[in-house]
Design an enzyme around this catalytic site. Structure first.
Site, PDB file in Angstrom:
ATOM      1  N   GLU A 191      -8.216  -0.810  -1.774  1.00  0.00           N
ATOM      2  CA  GLU A 191      -7.927   0.265  -0.819  1.00  0.00           C
ATOM      3  C   GLU A 191      -6.517   0.833  -0.981  1.00  0.00           C
ATOM      4  OE1 GLU A 191      -8.842  -1.111   3.126  1.00  0.00           O
ATOM      5  OE2 GLU A 191     -10.977  -1.393   2.684  1.00  0.00           O
ATOM      6  N   GLU A 209     -17.008  -1.803   0.071  1.00  0.00           N
ATOM      7  CA  GLU A 209     -17.014  -2.093   1.510  1.00  0.00           C
ATOM      8  C   GLU A 209     -17.504  -0.856   2.242  1.00  0.00           C
ATOM      9  OE1 GLU A 209     -13.473  -3.440   3.536  1.00  0.00           O
ATOM     10  OE2 GLU A 209     -12.810  -4.586   1.789  1.00  0.00           O
TER      11      GLU A 209
END
Length: 396
Positions: A200, A310
């Site tokens: 991320e 995710e």
């Protein structure tokens, strides 16, 4: 009858030619796949086989995954063989997510309270039944000793070679190396892991994110980390380049921090739906379609795998979210997996305290739709992948 014989022979000839052409095409695909290998030239045989077989498997569909699936669920914890996904479908996920945050501290448990000894056993169980394990690392800030979310500028520079905390960070990498080398199946072979370091990074919430780290620094950190693991004898990792959905509006945005084809095995992104309104749902669908198209294109161009590493909608308040939002957003793109986040249940540490889960549990309103999602032709669960022998050279 004699007049029809030449026509019959011609038809048989055409049929044979078509069959031969199809066989030759399949053989070419097979030969191309066997040339594919992870970036680690010394990867274990099982790791190479998994990587190659995942290319074949994506032609059949994408694996469904769940974070911490075997460890706990809504209103239960550490019940042998239990899984909220299995309670609902009668089947386990195909891929299981874990996190090794706090391994740097030699802690007994990870940042979500899962004992590392139990995690080893869960990972072994997954491997033994032919499933796939993926790991992230919410690593503490080695510059300030804060947590992952302490995004103090200068952290990456401090841990690169020559930095004031470089030796300290190497010690943390040693702890992670030892953990990876402790993961073995019942066959005593190292368990291959899909590993996504510094995930991320296109957001602004971790110390390794792009708001505090230049592309050059990130690439240097990425290359140093992989090289260090290999020097420590870790050869059971498949490396995943993993952005968030934040600040990625084009392929150029996605590739800005990409370390190169010799440093990454898979490309992916993380995305969550952040609200119940029609506008929030539409934004999630639009963004997921856009980003999945980007990673699919990149994967095809660079001969890599791709995944939604995710995702999820906390508490899944929309009963048809699985088929009408998630599945439709992915469409026919050939990704390897999609993984939803964990089923913590009641979380008193949140502000305000609330139920925190991303997969349905027995009795949840979205269960009927999740079963429809499970029965789609291109969604793969444990029973689908077990027969594919992902860790050997058998053809899926």
């Amino acid at each position: 009858m004699k007049k029809n014989i030449p026509i019959l022979l011609l038809a048989l000839s055409l049929l044979f030619s078509c069959k031969k052409a199809t066989q030759e095409e399949e053989q070419k695909k097979e030969e191309a796949t066997t040339k594919i290998a992870p970036i680690d030239k010394n990867a274990t045989k099982e790791t190479v086989s998994l990587y190659q077989n995942l290319f074949k498997l994506r032609e059949k569909g994408y694996m469904f995954g769940h974070q911490d699936d075997l460890a706990y669920g809504v209103n239960w914890k550490y019940e042998e063989g239990r899984s909220d996904v299995k309670d609902v479908t009668g089947d386990y996920p195909a891929i299981y997510g874990w996190d090794i945050g706090r391994i740097e501290d030699n802690a007994e448990k990870n940042l979500d309270g899962v004992p590392f000894n139990k995690m080893r056993e869960f990972i072994k169980q997954v491997y033994d039944r032919g499933g796939v394990n993926t790991i992230s690392w919410h690593v503490n800030n080695p510059f300030t000793d804060g947590d992952s979310w302490d995004n103090t500028p200068g952290t990456v520079a401090a841990i690169l070679p020559g930095g004031e905390q470089h030796e300290k960070y190497k010690g943390w990498l040693n702890n992670a190396s030892n953990f990876f080398l402790s993961l073995k199946g019942s066959d005593d072979k190292l368990v291959p892991i899909l590993y996504r370091p510094y995930h991320e990074f296109t957001g602004d919430w971790f110390w390794w994110c792009k708001n505090t780290t230049s592309p050059e620094q990130f690439k240097q950190l990425w290359e140093f980390t992989i090289t260090y693991f290999e020097e420590k004898g870790v050869h059971n990792l498949i490396y995943i380049y993993n952005t968030s959905s934040a600040n990625v509006n084009s392929k150029a945005d996605f590739m800005e921090y990409y370390p190169g084809d010799t440093w990454a095995d898979m490309v992916s992104y993380d995305i969550y739906q952040g609200g119940e309104s029609a506008e929030k749902t539409e934004k999630f669908i639009t963004d997921t379609k856009k980003l999945t198209a980007i990673i699919d294109e990149v994967a095809q161009e660079h001969n890599k795998l791709s995944a939604i590493a995710e995702t999820g909608f906390e508490q899944i308040p929309y009963e048809k979210w699985w088929t009408e939002t998630l599945a439709q957003s992915i469409g026919n793109h050939k990704i390897s997996f999609v993984l939803v986040w964990r089923n913590h249940g009641w979380n008193e540490w949140m502000n305000p305290p609330k139920m925190h889960y991303y997969a349905p549990y027995d009795g949840h309103p979205s269960v009927p739709d999740f079963k429809d999602f499970y029965n789609l032709d291109n969604t793969l669960f444990q029973s689908n992948v077990t027969k594919f022998n992902l860790y050997n050279t058998a053809k899926p």
